[in-house]
Structure formats: C-alpha cells, structure tokens
Design a protein around this motif. Structure first.
Motif, mmCIF file in Angstrom:
data_model
loop_
_atom_site.group_PDB
_atom_site.id
_atom_site.type_symbol
_atom_site.label_atom_id
_atom_site.label_comp_id
_atom_site.label_asym_id
_atom_site.label_seq_id
_atom_site.Cartn_x
_atom_site.Cartn_y
_atom_site.Cartn_z
ATOM 1 N N VAL A 1 -4.968 11.524 12.852
ATOM 2 C CA VAL A 1 -4.750 10.090 12.675
ATOM 3 C C VAL A 1 -3.839 9.569 13.781
ATOM 4 C CG1 VAL A 1 -3.827 8.305 11.174
ATOM 5 C CG2 VAL A 1 -5.059 10.218 10.193
ATOM 6 N N GLU A 2 -2.809 10.358 14.096
ATOM 7 C CA GLU A 2 -1.883 9.941 15.143
ATOM 8 C C GLU A 2 -2.586 9.864 16.500
ATOM 9 O OE1 GLU A 2 1.189 12.775 14.700
ATOM 10 O OE2 GLU A 2 2.129 11.683 13.049
ATOM 11 N N LYS B 1 0.834 -1.213 0.000
ATOM 12 C CA LYS B 1 0.000 0.000 0.000
ATOM 13 C C LYS B 1 0.861 1.252 0.000
ATOM 14 C CE LYS B 1 -4.611 -0.273 1.980
ATOM 15 N NZ LYS B 1 -5.381 -0.239 3.233
ATOM 16 N N ALA B 2 1.841 1.257 0.879
ATOM 17 C CA ALA B 2 2.719 2.422 0.977
ATOM 18 C C ALA B 2 3.495 2.600 -0.326
ATOM 19 C CB ALA B 2 3.678 2.261 2.150
ATOM 20 N N TYR B 3 3.916 1.487 -0.873
ATOM 21 C CA TYR B 3 4.686 1.515 -2.111
ATOM 22 C C TYR B 3 3.865 2.141 -3.239
ATOM 23 C CZ TYR B 3 7.425 -0.346 -6.007
ATOM 24 O OH TYR B 3 8.177 -0.479 -7.138
ATOM 25 N N ARG B 4 2.633 1.700 -3.368
ATOM 26 C CA ARG B 4 1.750 2.236 -4.408
ATOM 27 C C ARG B 4 1.513 3.728 -4.220
ATOM 28 N NH1 ARG B 4 -2.050 -0.827 -8.037
ATOM 29 N NH2 ARG B 4 -0.339 -2.095 -8.773
ATOM 30 N N GLU C 1 0.484 8.035 7.128
ATOM 31 C CA GLU C 1 0.108 7.749 8.505
ATOM 32 C C GLU C 1 -1.114 6.844 8.567
ATOM 33 O OE1 GLU C 1 1.489 7.483 11.776
ATOM 34 O OE2 GLU C 1 2.471 9.092 10.673
ATOM 35 N N LYS C 2 -1.982 6.969 7.577
ATOM 36 C CA LYS C 2 -3.172 6.129 7.570
ATOM 37 C C LYS C 2 -2.837 4.675 7.234
ATOM 38 C CE LYS C 2 -5.575 8.728 4.774
ATOM 39 N NZ LYS C 2 -6.682 9.222 3.949
ATOM 40 N N VAL C 3 -1.693 4.493 6.575
ATOM 41 C CA VAL C 3 -1.301 3.139 6.160
ATOM 42 C C VAL C 3 -0.436 2.466 7.229
ATOM 43 C CG1 VAL C 3 0.009 1.831 4.457
ATOM 44 C CG2 VAL C 3 -1.404 3.769 3.724
#
Ligand code: SF4
Lengths: 97, 554
Positions: B52-53, A22-25, A56-58
């Motif tokens: 989010v944090e 996910k982060a990569y994409r 941060e969401k991932v």
C-alpha cells in the motif's frame, strides 16, 4: 512463536473528517478509545501489523499516526500519576451479561 | 494486459507464490495448496502494508500485473515490472533482510530466488519477451539483489513446477522440515504444529514450545433473557433491559454464547462469521442447541477424516484410547479424593478403585466398539457409584446425589453436571469447527439425534477435569444456594438464571487453569486444550499419531 501481546497507544491526527471517521471506526474494532484521537489496544504482533495495514489504506500522506508500544512496567506506572479512570485494568477472558 | 485463461488450465497451473512456499518448505506448500489452510501472520500484513505504501509513492513507474502461461503451467501477480534500457525486469519487494554469504554480500534467499526466476520465466513465456534478470529489493537492509536468468535457472523453474504438480496429486502430507529456524518464521506453524509432529516421530525430542498461541480473546456469555446482540461499526453491541449498552471490539471476542432467549441480529451473525467468532446457542434448560459457523474446513481435511473414520480398525483404536483416557481420569479423581478423606471413606473407595483398574486393563483387549461400550458402562457405573463418597459432611442433603441421571436431571448435582457438560460440548464444538473437521463423523459414538458424534467423542476427554472436578469442588465449598440457584419443577431440576451465571463463571475460571501435558511436556490452559486435542486427533490419520487423548490428571 507464542503470540505475545502488548499494549499499544494509537494516536492519530487526520485532516479530513471522513478519513478520521473511518480510522476511528476501524480502531473501535481493535481496542478502547481513551481520548478523541487516542486508542489503546492489546495486540499481538500479527494484530498490530494487520491494523497498520488497514490504517495505511485509510490514511493519506498529510495525516499522521503514532503507535507506541508499552512494556508492562510502563502500564503499571500509569495509575501513579494519572487520574484513576485514565487506564482501567483489563478484565477477564470472559464476560457474563 | 491482464491475461484471461480458461478455467481448466487455471486450475492446473501453479501460482508463483506457491513455488515460493514449496522452496521454503514442501509441507507448507502442501498445507496451503492441498489442504487450503492459510493463516495470516504479522509478516503477511506487514507485506501488504508495504505494498500500500509503495502504491502511494508518487513515481508510479511500476504496476502490478497478472500473468499466466499455459505452456509453463504457471500464473502469478508481479509486484512490479520495469523497463531498463529496453530490458524488462521483474521486481519483487521483500520486507525482511537479504541472506548474507561468507563475504557478507547480500544474496537472495533460496525461496526468493526461485520466485523471481519463476516471474522472469513467466514473463518470457506469457509476453514473449526475453528477460535477462530479476531483482529483489530487501527493504530491511535496503539492498537490491540481482538474479540473472540463465538456462539452468529456467530448468530449475520447470522442475519446481513439475514437483509442485506432483505434490498436489499426492495423498501424503510431507514431513516437517528439518530446519527448525524456518518454522519459527513460518506463518502456518500454529496449524502445522511442527514441534508436536516431530515429537510424534521421535519421543526423545525436546519441544521448544512452538505451540500455537493461546486465544486470549473474550468469550461473551449472554444470559439475560431479552438481551440483544447487534453490530455497530467494528464492534459487537449487547443491549440489555435497563442497563447500559456494552460494546466489544470485534477482535477481542472469541465466542458469543447465547443462553435461553437472547437475540442476535443477522448483521451481527455475518460479522461474527466474517471475523472467525464462534456463535453458540444454549437453551434455557442448559442444553446445547447448536452453533452458527461458516468456518468450513478444507474438503481435503474432511476427506481424510472420512477415509480414516470409516475404517473400523482406526475407530476401534481411537475409541480405546478415549475410553482409557476418561476411565483413568475418573479413577484418578477418586484416588485424589481418597487422599484427603476420612478412613471410613478411604476404605469404601478402595474396592471401586481396584475394580476400575481391572476393567481398564481390558480396554486394550476389547475387539469391538460394543465391547468397549460395555467396559465404559462398567467404569461409569463404578465411578458414579463411588462419587457421592467424595461429597463432604457439611453439604446439605439437597446437594447430594446418588448416581448420574439426565434428560432431564432429577437432582441439583445432576443439574450442575448436565449444564457443565453442555458448556464443554460447546467448547469442543468450537474447537472442531475452528480446525475444520466434520463434527458429524466420529469414531465412537454412533450418530444420534441432534448431538454431533465427533463432539461427543471428544467431550469424554474433558468431562472429569472441567466439569466433575469443578462441580465437586464448588459443592464441597458450599458455593451453591439450594433455593436461589435452582428451579425445581416436579421431578425435574434446572439451574436458575442466577445459578447459571454462577456456573458459567466457575467454568470459565476453571478453563483458565493450566495443566502440564504428560506427553508434550509443557503447560497449557484448558481453554487452549480444546483446539489442541482436535489437532492432535487429526494428526492420528496424518501419520503423526500417538498424542491424542493423553490428558489424564495425576
Ligand atoms: S511450521 Fe515448519 S514444517 Fe510446518 S509448514 Fe512451516 S516451515 Fe514447514
């Protein structure tokens, strides 16, 4: 107010393959991949904060993330002690295909 | 605990965050609430990240809560609500620093104070529990500021709600704030253009270049027939025949321009629309076909545009400015050529330049669009009549021209001009769509088939500097191959694929060049200028006029 942009190296260590993917994409939408988990991105402050928020969401607590902002001087010095392909110069503001 | 309200009351109620904006700057409130303009700056994202944090922190003592009070006419989402010894206390988290008073004690900023008071009142009214205070936590200096809720505070909140409602009904965009420091941190500065607005009111004022940033994302032209543009993850993918696939991170793309029969997938279209990337189509013959764009402007903006541009006097005034701008540009271009020309050419140009000046003098006195069209026609005839004189001696006969013709172009020079105008038209259109005006309603050109009148109007400003000058310079520099770069079909002449490739390159390079704006006093690239000009036009009917169409080369 002018939106200055800077180069950033984004490095991460993500424990779970699904989150990694996910982060990569996500990062593919922002910049170029340099190595397996290292990207370089040309970002304004706004882009950077948006990216940080989206990452941060991932990410989970056990993952790690490092953003390194680089000044022009740092970027210029890269070719002098690296392989030539490690940091190719950014092209024009247009592409003709 | 979520309170549902009926939709009518909902519309009428004011968001707490809007009160925050109102306390910060009334104009900011107006731009967001009435004109529905939002831009997300770094602070907005950083604020969301903070949330989010916070959410991820273990002790979930806090919750986020949506409340609405019909009685107050207020609604909002609370960051956190805690119970401390039987008391409900709303919390607000701020990334920045607290305000410091003379004794260097942390205090809430005015707008933050009003916001937390509004939350406190909202809780009292919606939940029926008294609230004694609200707290704001400033994360940058890690302090918590307590804001007691008093009767004076309650009255203040009611007043602010009334003021917000009144302003929402108003037709007038409030002036820019006098406190310039606020603008420096304001997320809407790039669309508000406070510097330019102040300048419009006060010509002596020195702008400090708060000007919105240059969009340095890439414009991707896809010229090769048979190419396909698609989406993969967060990237655009361009696949061509027998060539490696090219990938573009979406956030580095400003526009996708599809020439002739390049394909684009529906997924890629949706993706572009989502990310504010303009998609434009240009035919193989170099005609602008259209744009795919879902960035519809706020209806308020368009209503204003309708109101202004259905007023004949306003249209005439703007059209005069436009004809003047283009005519002066044409004349100045001839004068430039004159400086470096042979004595014979200089002598030949002289009467035209003088005649143009005489015609330009009549522009301000023209009392109808028809008269203006006549004057513009005269100027164009004089200009295009003299333009061949600027072509150097070494240029081969095939690249010479004697006058403008189009649809279809009949010689190579005209083919170059036509293609160039199509590219400018595309960029003007992109600017109009970005700003959110209605391209179909202009002030000078009458609605015709296909072409959008407002884009045609604005095109006039850019023709000379971006196309005429670029074409002339490239012809004189011998950059064109008479055979390979063109396709001649009977009396019609088009650019070949190679020729178009060359032209797009020249054009995009020209866009990189900078100009110093004669009135605003600072330098900008042409690429940036498209959007600027649209925004300056919009200011004409928002009471901050006088800066539109002032781009004239020296
Ligand atoms: S830029 Fe300045 S004047 Fe414009 S909305 Fe923001 S604070 Fe108000």
């Amino acid at each position: 107010m002018a939106e200055l942009k800077h180069w950033y190296m984004v490095c991460y260590d993500i424990r779970d393959p699904k989150r990694w993917r996910k982060a990569y994409r996500l990062l593919e939408g922002y910049g170029e991949r340099l190595q397996y988990s290292i990207f370089r991105c040309w970002l304004s402050q706004r882009d950077r904060e948006r990216l940080r928020w989206e990452l941060e969401k991932v990410l989970a607590a056990e993952d790690s993330l490092l953003l390194v902002g680089m000044c022009d001087r740092c970027v210029q010095r890269i070719p002098s002690y690296n392989r030539p392909e490690s940091w190719q110069v950014r092209g024009d503001r247009f592409r003709i295909l | 605990m979520v309170m549902m309200a009926d939709p009518i009351a909902r519309q009428d109620s004011v968001r707490v965050s809007a009160l925050h904006a109102l306390a910060y700057c009334p104009r900011l409130f107006y731009l967001e609430e009435v004109e529905e303009l939002y831009t997300q700056d770094a602070a907005v994202f950083a604020g969301r990240r903070l949330h989010v944090e916070l959410e991820q922190q273990e002790d979930a003592q806090w919750q986020d809560l949506y409340l609405e009070s019909e009685d107050l006419g207020l609604r909002g989402r609370l960051d956190a609500l805690r119970t401390r010894s039987g008391q409900l206390i709303p919390y607000e988290h701020k990334r920045g620093r607290a305000h410091r008073d003379e004794a260097n004690q942390p205090q809430a900023w005015d707008s933050d104070r009003l916001q937390i008071l509004a939350y406190a009142c909202l809780i009292e009214s919606a939940l029926g529990t008294p609230v004694a205070e609200g707290r704001i936590r400033y994360h940058a200096d890690n302090v918590v500021v307590h804001v007691p809720l008093t009767d004076a505070g309650r009255a203040e909140v009611r007043q602010a709600i009334a003021a917000a409602r009144a302003l929402r009904q108003s037709d007038l965009r409030p002036p820019v704030t006098v406190n310039e420091r606020l603008c420096a941190r304001c997320s809407l500065a790039p669309v508000c253009l406070p510097e330019e607005a102040r300048l419009a009111h006060d010509r002596e004022w020195e702008p400090v270049r708060l000007f919105p940033a240059d969009d340095d994302r890439q414009v991707v032209h896809v010229l090769e027939p048979g190419s396909r543009v698609g989406r993969t993850g967060e990237q655009l993918k361009v696949a061509r025949l027998n060539q490696p696939v090219e990938l573009f991170p979406i956030r580095q793309v400003a526009q996708v321009v599809l020439h002739s029969y390049a394909q684009i997938s529906t997924q890629a279209l949706h993706f572009c629309a989502d990310q504010g990337v303009g998609v434009h189509f240009i035919s193989g013959g170099g005609r602008y076909l259209g744009s795919f764009d879902t960035r519809q402007g706020s209806i308020q903006r368009r209503i204003r545009q309708y109101q202004a541009l259905t007023d004949g006097a306003v249209c005439l005034r703007l059209a005069q400015r436009l004809v003047m701008c283009r005519g002066q540009g044409q004349r100045k271009f001839l004068m430039r050529g004159q400086r470096s020309a042979s004595p014979a050419v200089q002598a030949a140009l002289k009467p035209t330049i003088a005649q143009m000046q005489a015609v330009l003098k009549q522009v301000d006195r023209a009392d109808s669009l028809a008269t203006l069209l006549g004057l513009e026609g005269k100027l164009a005839a004089l200009y295009f009549g003299a333009l061949p004189l600027l072509i150097g001696e070494k240029v081969p006969p095939e690249l010479r021209f004697d006058g403008r013709n189009r649809r279809p172009p009949k010689d190579r020079f005209n083919a170059l001009l036509s293609f160039g105008y199509a590219l400018v038209f595309k960029d003007v259109m992109n600017g109009i769509l970005t700003v959110g005006l209605e391209p179909a309603l202009g002030f000078y050109h009458q609605p015709r088939s296909q072409a959008a009148p407002l884009a045609l109007d604005l095109l006039e400003i850019f023709r000379v500097p971006l196309v005429d000058m670029t074409v002339m310079a490239s012809v004189n520099r011998g950059q064109w191959d008479v055979a390979a770069d063109f396709e001649v079909r009977g009396p019609q002449v088009w650019l070949s694929e190679v020729g178009r490739h060359k032209f797009v390159e020249l054009y995009e390079r020209r866009k990189e060049e900078t100009w110093k704006h004669p009135k605003l006093g600072y330098a900008l690239s042409y690429r940036r200028w498209f959007e600027l000009e649209v925004r300056l036009l919009e200011k004409e009917w928002m009471g901050e006029g006088g800066l539109f169409a002032q781009l004239v080369l020296r």
